[in-house]
Write an enzyme that holds these catalytic residues in place. Structure first.
Site, mmCIF file in Angstrom:
data_model
loop_
_atom_site.group_PDB
_atom_site.id
_atom_site.type_symbol
_atom_site.label_atom_id
_atom_site.label_comp_id
_atom_site.label_asym_id
_atom_site.label_seq_id
_atom_site.Cartn_x
_atom_site.Cartn_y
_atom_site.Cartn_z
ATOM 1 N N ASN A 14 39.715 -88.718 82.613
ATOM 2 C CA ASN A 14 39.443 -88.328 84.008
ATOM 3 C C ASN A 14 39.920 -89.415 84.966
ATOM 4 O OD1 ASN A 14 37.926 -85.665 84.402
ATOM 5 N ND2 ASN A 14 36.913 -86.550 82.606
ATOM 6 N N HIS A 109 30.568 -83.527 84.844
ATOM 7 C CA HIS A 109 29.757 -83.184 83.683
ATOM 8 C C HIS A 109 30.361 -81.941 83.006
ATOM 9 C CE1 HIS A 109 26.110 -83.045 81.270
ATOM 10 N NE2 HIS A 109 26.140 -81.745 81.435
HETATM 11 C C1 GRF Z 1 34.137 -86.056 80.085
HETATM 12 O O1 GRF Z 1 33.956 -84.931 79.284
HETATM 13 C C2 GRF Z 1 33.152 -86.046 81.236
HETATM 14 O O2 GRF Z 1 32.851 -84.761 81.689
HETATM 15 C C3 GRF Z 1 31.927 -86.675 80.615
HETATM 16 O O3 GRF Z 1 32.435 -87.689 79.783
HETATM 17 C C4 GRF Z 1 33.753 -87.345 79.368
HETATM 18 C C5 GRF Z 1 34.636 -88.491 79.745
HETATM 19 O O4 GRF Z 1 35.943 -88.356 79.262
HETATM 20 N N1 GRF Z 1 31.027 -87.159 81.634
HETATM 21 P P1 GRF Z 1 37.068 -89.336 79.742
HETATM 22 O O5 GRF Z 1 36.617 -90.769 79.406
HETATM 23 O O6 GRF Z 1 37.273 -89.157 81.212
HETATM 24 O O7 GRF Z 1 38.297 -88.959 78.954
#
Ligand code: GRF
Length: 201
Positions: A14, A109
């Protein structure tokens, strides 16, 4: 331009989607700092590749939660951060931090909140037999995954889905809605009335 701090604990996919949106000038925001509570979080490498300053604030280095929170708040203030973006940050944000940044902390989330707050939510969604899941960007309050909802995107839960396949389908949408939500905030189009979020056209 909105100054962001992105808080991570791991892979940082993300974070990458937000970096990409800022680099492409798709949103009126820039990442001032990436903070991780774990020194081996892969997302730190992603930040460094783009010359974004990073800092590790590890719980282990502080005698108590109070001093950890103080260091986090000080770092955010020193960097003149307007919006704190939690992107897979695996620590609960304490009331001291939310009080210092009221309605200035967002989280993503991987479920359609208020359904399935907390951990292991993709597996829980499959086990519950729901036909639809998705992801939510919301403001952070003092509850766990409870704050006002900014954006949500749905995906189907398919016959034979595993935790992995559903997580991947949701993640594709996470990477779209997180930059989108930050862009709306950066354009001053998001206001909160009680627990409702109003997005200006
Ligand atoms: C994602 O699925 C987010 O929704 C959750 O933790 C995960 C993080 O993934 N809160 P990344 O580190 O961004 O790949």
């Amino acid at each position: 331009m909105l100054n962001l701090a992105v808080l991570i604990s791991g892979r940082g996919s993300n974070l990458q989607s937000i970096i990409d949106a800022t680099v492409a000038n798709k949103i009126n925001a820039g990442i001032k700092i990436v903070i991780s509570n774990l020194s081996d979080a892969y997302g730190l490498k992603r930040a460094s590749k783009h010359n974004i300053p990073t800092k590790v604030i590890s719980k282990k280095e502080f005698p108590d939660k109070e001093s950890f929170d103080s260091e986090l708040i000080k770092t955010l203030q020193d960097n003149k951060v307007d919006l704190v973006v939690l992107a897979g940050f695996m620590k609960i944000i304490s009331p001291k931090v939310t009080a210092a940044f009221p309605l200035k902390i967002v989280n993503i989330h991987p479920s359609l909140l208020p359904e399935f707050p907390g951990l292991n939510v993709q597996k829980r969604a499959i086990d519950a037999g729901v036909k639809e899941s998705g992801c939510t960007v919301h403001f952070v309050d003092d509850g766990v995954d409870t704050g006002p909802i900014i954006l949500q995107r749905k995906v189907p839960v398919l016959e034979g889905d595993t935790e992995k396949s559903l997580s991947e389908r949701i993640l594709v949408e996470e990477h779209k809605i997180y930059p989108e939500a930050i862009g709306l905030i950066a354009d001053d189009r998001v206001t909160v009335e009680g627990s409702a979020v109003i997005i200006k056209k």
